[in-house]
Design an enzyme around this catalytic site. Structure first.
Site, short mmCIF file in Angstrom:
data_model
loop_
_atom_site.label_atom_id
_atom_site.label_comp_id
_atom_site.label_asym_id
_atom_site.label_seq_id
_atom_site.Cartn_x
_atom_site.Cartn_y
_atom_site.Cartn_z
N HIS A 102 4.74 0.13 0.31
CA HIS A 102 5.47 -0.74 1.23
C HIS A 102 4.58 -1.86 1.76
O HIS A 102 3.36 -1.83 1.64
CB HIS A 102 6.10 0.06 2.37
CG HIS A 102 5.12 0.87 3.17
ND1 HIS A 102 4.60 2.06 2.72
CD2 HIS A 102 4.57 0.65 4.39
CE1 HIS A 102 3.77 2.54 3.62
NE2 HIS A 102 3.72 1.70 4.65
N ASP B 148 0.48 4.87 2.00
CA ASP B 148 -0.29 5.28 3.18
C ASP B 148 -1.42 6.23 2.81
O ASP B 148 -1.21 7.24 2.12
CB ASP B 148 0.63 5.99 4.19
CG ASP B 148 1.59 5.02 4.86
OD1 ASP B 148 1.25 3.83 4.97
OD2 ASP B 148 2.69 5.45 5.26
N HIS C 117 0.82 -1.22 0.00
CA HIS C 117 0.00 0.00 0.00
C HIS C 117 0.85 1.26 0.00
O HIS C 117 2.04 1.24 0.34
CB HIS C 117 -0.92 0.02 1.22
CG HIS C 117 -0.16 0.16 2.50
ND1 HIS C 117 0.58 -0.86 3.04
CD2 HIS C 117 0.01 1.23 3.32
CE1 HIS C 117 1.16 -0.45 4.15
NE2 HIS C 117 0.84 0.82 4.34
N ARG D 110 4.65 5.73 14.83
CA ARG D 110 4.72 6.29 13.49
C ARG D 110 4.06 7.66 13.43
O ARG D 110 3.05 7.88 14.09
CB ARG D 110 4.00 5.34 12.55
CG ARG D 110 4.27 5.61 11.11
CD ARG D 110 3.56 4.59 10.30
NE ARG D 110 2.27 5.14 9.92
CZ ARG D 110 1.54 4.65 8.93
NH1 ARG D 110 1.95 3.58 8.27
NH2 ARG D 110 0.41 5.20 8.62
#
Ligand code: SIN
Length: 268
Positions: free
Chosen positions: A243, A102, A100, A258
């Protein structure tokens, strides 16, 4: 690719570099921020070792690169822009278990994300990144012409519905081929995690084209695989990469934080 304040060691001919000579726990100078901007434009994803971040210092680091975006899934107590990523023996799913980009389900997806890992399994838990410049460049000229001008729908429910099927998630439309706002290079912008269909073509055509494009994006020649160590950091340019988090360590624990940095509307 030389910088004033940092050193970069490339990891593959395509993307990814380890950055040395910087302490991310401290407030960065303008020259350091400029160098990191340049490094991310050059390498698409950059990695750091031995950076003992916490939610405060990760948030401070992220803010050097723009406003931070609150995530569709809940942030940490007291830190709405910092998301805890955690997997253990009770996990049914993990974030990023499918390829995907983000938050491509929102109108302006993040320019990048910074992920810090403090707890790792004894083995496994790597993250793989793929260059969407390479994905675009290696399409046939016929396919490039076909895709140019098409748009696709990106639906948050595809990625987040598995964590909470009752949630309301954003849905957005983006061009299938986009131009990176900094490098001005073209990227292929569809991903298995969020893209539900290509707009204005029959469903069976959309299904067949997306199946081809998803597989194409996952070509091993476009990839770098990062093997985490405790206190490593990855900073990826979300506008030109996808990623995949490899969940091969169940039932062990993998845990970190994150932040996502706001994108800009001109990335069309
Ligand atoms: C993600 O941001 O998709 C998670 C990446 C990872 O956990 O390695």
């Amino acid at each position: 690719m030389t910088y004033q304040t940092i050193e970069a060691q490339r990891l593959t001919p395509t993307l990814g570099a380890i950055i040395r000579g910087i302490d991310l726990t401290k407030t960065l100078s303008n020259a350091q921020v400029e160098d990191l901007h340049a490094a991310i434009a050059d390498h698409q994803v950059i990695f750091f070792r031995d950076q003992r971040l916490d939610p405060d210092s990760l948030r401070r680091l992220g803010r050097h690169f723009g406003e931070l975006q609150a995530h569709a899934l809940k942030g940490m107590e007291g830190y709405p822009e910092v998301r805890r990523l955690h997997a253990d023996a009770s996990s049914k799913h993990v974030s990023g278990e499918e390829w995907h980009t983000d938050m491509s389900c929102i109108p302006v997806p993040p320019m990048g994300s910074i992920l810090y890992m403090h707890t790792l399994p004894p083995l496994g838990g790597d993250t793989v990144f793929a260059s969407m410049y390479s994905a675009y460049d290696t399409l046939s000229e016929h396919m490039k012409k076909y895709l140019e001008g098409l748009t696709a729908t990106h639906d948050g429910k595809l990625a987040f519905g598995r964590f909470d099927p009752t949630g309301n998630y954003p849905v957005s439309t983006h061009p299938v081929i986009r131009t990176h706002p900094v490098t001005k290079k073209k990227v292929l912008f569809v991903n298995r995690g969020f893209t539900s269909h290509i707009n204005d073509v029959p469903k069976d055509e959309s299904d067949a084209i997306l199946a081809y494009l998803f597989k194409h994006c996952e070509n091993a020649y476009f990839q770098v695989r990062f093997c985490w160590e405790q206190h490593s950091v990855a900073f990826w340019d979300n506008r030109c990469t996808q990623h995949l988090a490899i969940w091969d360590y169940f039932p062990n624990v993998r845990s970190g934080y994150r932040v996502q940095i706001e994108g800009t509307a001109e990335a069309a």
